[in-house]
Design a protein around this motif. Structure first.
Motif, PDB file in Angstrom:
ATOM      1  N   LEU A 238       8.666  -2.286  -0.411  1.00 22.51           N
ATOM      2  CA  LEU A 238       9.291  -3.434  -1.075  1.00 22.51           C
ATOM      3  C   LEU A 238       8.266  -4.216  -1.890  1.00 22.51           C
ATOM      4  O   LEU A 238       8.564  -4.716  -2.988  1.00 22.51           O
ATOM      5  N   LEU A 239       7.048  -4.325  -1.364  1.00 20.99           N
ATOM      6  CA  LEU A 239       6.005  -5.079  -2.070  1.00 20.99           C
ATOM      7  C   LEU A 239       5.628  -4.386  -3.379  1.00 20.99           C
ATOM      8  O   LEU A 239       5.488  -5.045  -4.420  1.00 20.99           O
ATOM      9  N   SER A 240       5.457  -3.071  -3.341  1.00 20.90           N
ATOM     10  CA  SER A 240       5.131  -2.362  -4.580  1.00 20.90           C
ATOM     11  C   SER A 240       6.301  -2.424  -5.559  1.00 20.90           C
ATOM     12  O   SER A 240       6.102  -2.528  -6.779  1.00 20.90           O
ATOM     13  N   GLY A 241       7.542  -2.384  -5.045  1.00 21.74           N
ATOM     14  CA  GLY A 241       8.711  -2.524  -5.913  1.00 21.74           C
ATOM     15  C   GLY A 241       8.785  -3.908  -6.535  1.00 21.74           C
ATOM     16  O   GLY A 241       9.231  -4.061  -7.688  1.00 21.74           O
TER      17      GLY A 241
ATOM     18  N   GLY B 218      13.847  12.353  -3.085  1.00 27.63           N
ATOM     19  CA  GLY B 218      13.295  11.181  -3.749  1.00 27.63           C
ATOM     20  C   GLY B 218      14.113   9.933  -3.489  1.00 27.63           C
ATOM     21  O   GLY B 218      13.567   8.845  -3.293  1.00 27.63           O
ATOM     22  N   THR B 219      15.439  10.096  -3.478  1.00 31.52           N
ATOM     23  CA  THR B 219      16.321   8.959  -3.181  1.00 31.52           C
ATOM     24  C   THR B 219      16.105   8.456  -1.764  1.00 31.52           C
ATOM     25  O   THR B 219      16.055   7.247  -1.510  1.00 31.52           O
ATOM     26  N   VAL B 220      15.975   9.391  -0.821  1.00 31.18           N
ATOM     27  CA  VAL B 220      15.755   9.012   0.581  1.00 31.18           C
ATOM     28  C   VAL B 220      14.422   8.288   0.735  1.00 31.18           C
ATOM     29  O   VAL B 220      14.331   7.231   1.378  1.00 31.18           O
TER      30      VAL B 220
ATOM     31  N   LEU C  10      13.717   4.432   1.872  1.00 34.59           N
ATOM     32  CA  LEU C  10      12.959   4.158   3.092  1.00 34.59           C
ATOM     33  C   LEU C  10      11.666   3.401   2.804  1.00 34.59           C
ATOM     34  O   LEU C  10      11.367   2.392   3.439  1.00 34.59           O
ATOM     35  N   PHE C  11      10.880   3.909   1.858  1.00 35.82           N
ATOM     36  CA  PHE C  11       9.516   3.413   1.685  1.00 35.82           C
ATOM     37  C   PHE C  11       9.206   2.935   0.270  1.00 35.82           C
ATOM     38  O   PHE C  11       8.049   2.700  -0.061  1.00 35.82           O
ATOM     39  N   GLY C  12      10.237   2.793  -0.591  1.00 33.49           N
ATOM     40  CA  GLY C  12       9.989   2.334  -1.949  1.00 33.49           C
ATOM     41  C   GLY C  12       9.284   3.361  -2.816  1.00 33.49           C
ATOM     42  O   GLY C  12       8.558   3.012  -3.751  1.00 33.49           O
ATOM     43  N   TYR C  13       9.499   4.640  -2.524  1.00 31.02           N
ATOM     44  CA  TYR C  13       8.851   5.719  -3.287  1.00 31.02           C
ATOM     45  C   TYR C  13       9.231   5.640  -4.760  1.00 31.02           C
ATOM     46  O   TYR C  13      10.365   5.329  -5.120  1.00 31.02           O
ATOM     47  N   HIS C  14       8.259   5.968  -5.627  1.00 35.43           N
ATOM     48  CA  HIS C  14       8.497   6.066  -7.066  1.00 35.43           C
ATOM     49  C   HIS C  14       7.725   7.270  -7.574  1.00 35.43           C
ATOM     50  O   HIS C  14       6.569   7.487  -7.186  1.00 35.43           O
TER      51      HIS C  14
END
Length: 276
Positions: free
Chosen positions: A197-200, A232-234, A238-242
């Motif tokens: 969330l922070l990186s997002g 990628g969606t999962v 979960l972890f704000g992956y990009h």
């Protein structure tokens, strides 16, 4: 959608444990007739949380695009703070929360008999559930912005439902959980969610025109693991992956975990002996 399910399960279970402790102590001390006051506080707290959530969602929908990005960043930053506070508060308070609540109940009956006792019990359950509910509002808004569609809200509702069932099972005596292990494992998971969330939030600040430093791409996995893929969606939920994060996003993600993980995993201090 594991993240909203697990977070709402944890939030709901924290609130349920407080209500269970209060109700069980009232029943154990022959004050079971006062349990109804607890549910009044719970209902008020749920209504407040829904009202605040609906109000924030209404405000967000009326903003122009740039302002929406800034609003999403602010909500995500608040959600990160709430998640971190929740994890470390439960780590510190878990061992003494029962004794603290029971002392509060005894004080309510000793110092505020009659009508005052009812309001004291309502306030105890209200503040316990409202705290969890208002916390949930912010990180659910943040997660829903990153994971549009019905899956995340349904997963959050499932987490709440499971926590209610577990709370009832604990209250009835038919279920025992290793709560210490549950809160430790879920807390570890939530710190990774908060890092995402922070990186997002940093990405939203850039899209809002409020942050333009460290925007060099760290890597590009769009051809290997794109955001739109199932995995990628999962991972994003979960972890704000990009798939193509910037140096700033990766650095902030790593710095956050480098600080919070050692603090969370360090041994808890021993309890001091109580004075007679």
């Amino acid at each position: 959608m594991l993240a909203p399910l697990l977070i709402m399960l944890r939030e709901g279970l924290e609130a349920a444990l407080v209500v269970v402790i209060i109700a069980a102590y009232l029943r154990r001390t022959g004050r079971g007739a006062w349990i109804g006051a607890i549910w009044v506080g719970v209902l008020f707290a749920v209504a407040l949380s829904l009202f605040v959530g609906a109000g924030l969602q209404f405000l967000h929908a009326g903003f122009p695009q740039k302002t929406q990005e800034g609003f999403e960043a602010a909500v995500a930053l608040i959600a990160v703070g709430v998640l971190v506070w929740m994890v470390f508060w439960m780590r510190a308070a878990a061992r003494s929360i029962r004794a603290t609540l029971e002392r509060g109940i005894d004080a309510a009956f000793d110092t505020a008999p009659g009508q005052g006792t009812i309001w004291a019990l309502i306030a105890m359950s209200f503040f316990a559930v409202a705290r969890e509910g208002l916390e949930s509002v912010f990180f659910l808004l943040a997660i829903f912005e990153q994971s549009p569609g019905p899956a995340a809200p349904l997963a959050a509702l499932a987490g709440i439902a499971i926590s209610v069932v577990l709370g009832f099972g604990i209250y009835s005596g038919g279920m025992r959980l290793d709560l210490r292990r549950f809160f430790r494992v879920s807390g570890l998971f939530i710190l990774f969610v908060a890092a995402g969330l922070l990186s997002g939030a940093l990405r939203s600040l850039h899209e809002a025109g409020l942050w333009n430093a460290l925007q060099i791409p760290a890597w590009d996995l769009s051809h290997v693991l794109p955001n739109a893929s199932i995995l990628g969606t999962v991972l994003s939920a979960l972890f704000g992956y990009h798939d193509s994060p910037t140096v700033g996003e990766v650095g902030l993600w790593a710095a956050f975990l480098a600080v919070t993980l050692p603090l969370f995993l360090r041994p808890a201090p021993a309890l001091l002996p109580q004075k007679a």
